[in-house]
Write a protein that holds these residues in place. Structure first.
Motif, PDB file in Angstrom:
ATOM      1  N   ASP A  75       7.807  -8.203  -0.285  1.00  0.00           N
ATOM      2  CA  ASP A  75       8.098  -7.430   0.938  1.00  0.00           C
ATOM      3  C   ASP A  75       9.156  -8.120   1.785  1.00  0.00           C
ATOM      4  N   LEU A  76      10.128  -7.350   2.238  1.00  0.00           N
ATOM      5  CA  LEU A  76      11.257  -7.944   2.957  1.00  0.00           C
ATOM      6  C   LEU A  76      11.825  -7.013   4.016  1.00  0.00           C
ATOM      7  N   ALA A  77      12.587  -7.621   4.940  1.00  0.00           N
ATOM      8  CA  ALA A  77      13.418  -6.856   5.869  1.00  0.00           C
ATOM      9  C   ALA A  77      14.750  -7.576   5.958  1.00  0.00           C
ATOM     10  N   GLY A  78      15.814  -6.818   6.126  1.00  0.00           N
ATOM     11  CA  GLY A  78      17.127  -7.448   6.194  1.00  0.00           C
ATOM     12  C   GLY A  78      18.230  -6.448   6.447  1.00  0.00           C
ATOM     13  N   PHE A  88      14.042  -2.158   5.411  1.00  0.00           N
ATOM     14  CA  PHE A  88      12.892  -2.952   4.962  1.00  0.00           C
ATOM     15  C   PHE A  88      12.284  -2.262   3.749  1.00  0.00           C
ATOM     16  N   GLY A  89      11.496  -3.017   2.987  1.00  0.00           N
ATOM     17  CA  GLY A  89      10.910  -2.429   1.790  1.00  0.00           C
ATOM     18  C   GLY A  89      10.355  -3.487   0.860  1.00  0.00           C
ATOM     19  N   SER A  90      10.259  -3.120  -0.413  1.00  0.00           N
ATOM     20  CA  SER A  90       9.679  -4.005  -1.429  1.00  0.00           C
ATOM     21  C   SER A  90      10.645  -4.146  -2.599  1.00  0.00           C
ATOM     22  N   ALA A 111       8.864  -6.672   7.792  1.00  0.00           N
ATOM     23  CA  ALA A 111       8.664  -7.356   6.508  1.00  0.00           C
ATOM     24  C   ALA A 111       7.185  -7.459   6.141  1.00  0.00           C
ATOM     25  N   ALA A 112       6.303  -7.257   7.122  1.00  0.00           N
ATOM     26  CA  ALA A 112       4.862  -7.363   6.848  1.00  0.00           C
ATOM     27  C   ALA A 112       4.236  -6.012   6.522  1.00  0.00           C
ATOM     28  N   VAL A 113       5.024  -4.942   6.579  1.00  0.00           N
ATOM     29  CA  VAL A 113       4.450  -3.598   6.441  1.00  0.00           C
ATOM     30  C   VAL A 113       4.212  -3.136   4.993  1.00  0.00           C
ATOM     31  N   THR A 171      -6.364  -2.870   8.826  1.00  0.00           N
ATOM     32  CA  THR A 171      -5.738  -2.758  10.153  1.00  0.00           C
ATOM     33  C   THR A 171      -4.669  -1.663  10.158  1.00  0.00           C
ATOM     34  N   PHE A 172      -3.972  -1.499   9.031  1.00  0.00           N
ATOM     35  CA  PHE A 172      -3.037  -0.366   8.952  1.00  0.00           C
ATOM     36  C   PHE A 172      -3.813   0.951   8.858  1.00  0.00           C
ATOM     37  N   ALA A 173      -4.924   0.942   8.093  1.00  0.00           N
ATOM     38  CA  ALA A 173      -5.695   2.177   7.897  1.00  0.00           C
ATOM     39  C   ALA A 173      -6.223   2.713   9.228  1.00  0.00           C
TER      40      ALA A 173
END
Ligand SMILES: NC(=O)c1ccc[n+]([C@@H]2O[C@H](COP(=O)([O-])OP(=O)(O)OC[C@H]3O[C@@H](n4cnc5c(N)ncnc54)[C@H](OP(=O)(O)O)[C@@H]3O)[C@@H](O)[C@H]2O)c1
Length: 224
Positions: A71-74, A93-95, A125-127, A161-163
């Motif tokens: 998982d990343l963001a940039g 962001f994505g995988s 990046a944590a999503v 926590t996302f759910a």
């Protein structure tokens, strides 16, 4: 480019900070300069090659991908000739399956989305890894609807926590199940009711739900 590399299974001591060739994109790929990458417990299995079953994904005798990280963001650095949705300087962001504990990574268009302005790079990046199964379970499999009564077991975890937040955003009435020390946190992210699994068994309290998402698979289907 700099990257965190491992060439054999073992403890965190096998990780090395090294120079690698900057990756070259194919015509349908996007080169992303990585600004944040999150750490998922899955990499603990990939790092050690344990349990052995994990090696069917990470490589039987040694790691097939020497860079960990999914998982990343940039920011988009370069796009291939056939890429339609992105252009240089886009925030995304994505995988990725290519390993993102590195300065640059090549991804396909399907692996990333545009990062909204209200989401910091670190949060973005944590999503992907934890939020996607929550979204798939509630929206795609559970067909969650406004007014549904939904229960999330494992509500204080990465997926839970996302759910909780996703179920609330669909207009459901949400109950979260977690341990004592996390009750306040689960309430604070939107749960209408909380149940402490140490004190109470949600399958025996007479309540009924339109949807139960057992993120931790701690209860049998028949119990639920
Ligand atoms: N995280 C990811 O990126 C990801 C991606 C895909 C799939 N998954 C899968 O999703 C599942 C959950 O992963 P996770 O990352 O959310 O785990 P996690 O962060 O370790 O959370 C586990 C949760 O389970 C709760 N829990 C433990 N025992 C329980 C019990 N008896 N009854 C109810 N809740 C209990 C814990 O609550 P307390 O801490 O309050 O005790 C905690 O909230 C795993 O099977 C994992 O393989 C995770």
């Amino acid at each position: 480019m700099k990257a965190i590399v491992y060439r054999e299974y073992g403890s965190p001591d096998v990780l090395e900070f090294q120079d690698l060739e900057k990756p070259i994109i194919k015509s349908d790929e996007v080169l992303v300069k990585v600004h944040a990458a999150s750490v998922n417990w899955l990499y603990w299995h990939f790092l050690r090659g344990k349990p052995f079953l994990a090696r069917f994904m990470s490589g039987l005798l040694k790691p097939k991908n020497k860079v960990l990280g999914i998982d990343l963001a940039g920011r988009v650095e370069e796009v291939g000739a056939n890429v339609k949705q992105f252009q240089p300087d886009d925030e995304v962001f994505g995988s990725t399956s290519h390993g993102c504990f590195a300065e640059y990574v090549c991804v396909s268009e399907e692996e990333i989305v545009t990062r909204p302005n209200n989401l910091t790079i670190e949060s973005a990046a944590a999503v992907p890894g934890a939020a996607t199964p929550a979204l798939q379970a509630l929206r795609d499999l559970g067909k969650i609807q406004p007014g549904h009564r939904a229960l999330i077991n494992g509500a204080s975890g990465g997926v839970g926590t996302f759910a909780i937040q996703i179920a609330k955003s669909f207009g459901a009435e949400v109950t979260g199940v977690c341990s004592t020390s996390n009750l306040d946190m689960v309430r604070s992210i939107g749960a209408d009711q909380v149940i402490d699994y140490i004190e109470e068994d949600f399958t025996l309290d007479g309540q009924r739900y339109d949807l139960i998402f057992d993120t931790v698979a701690k209860r049998s289907f028949t119990d639920c």
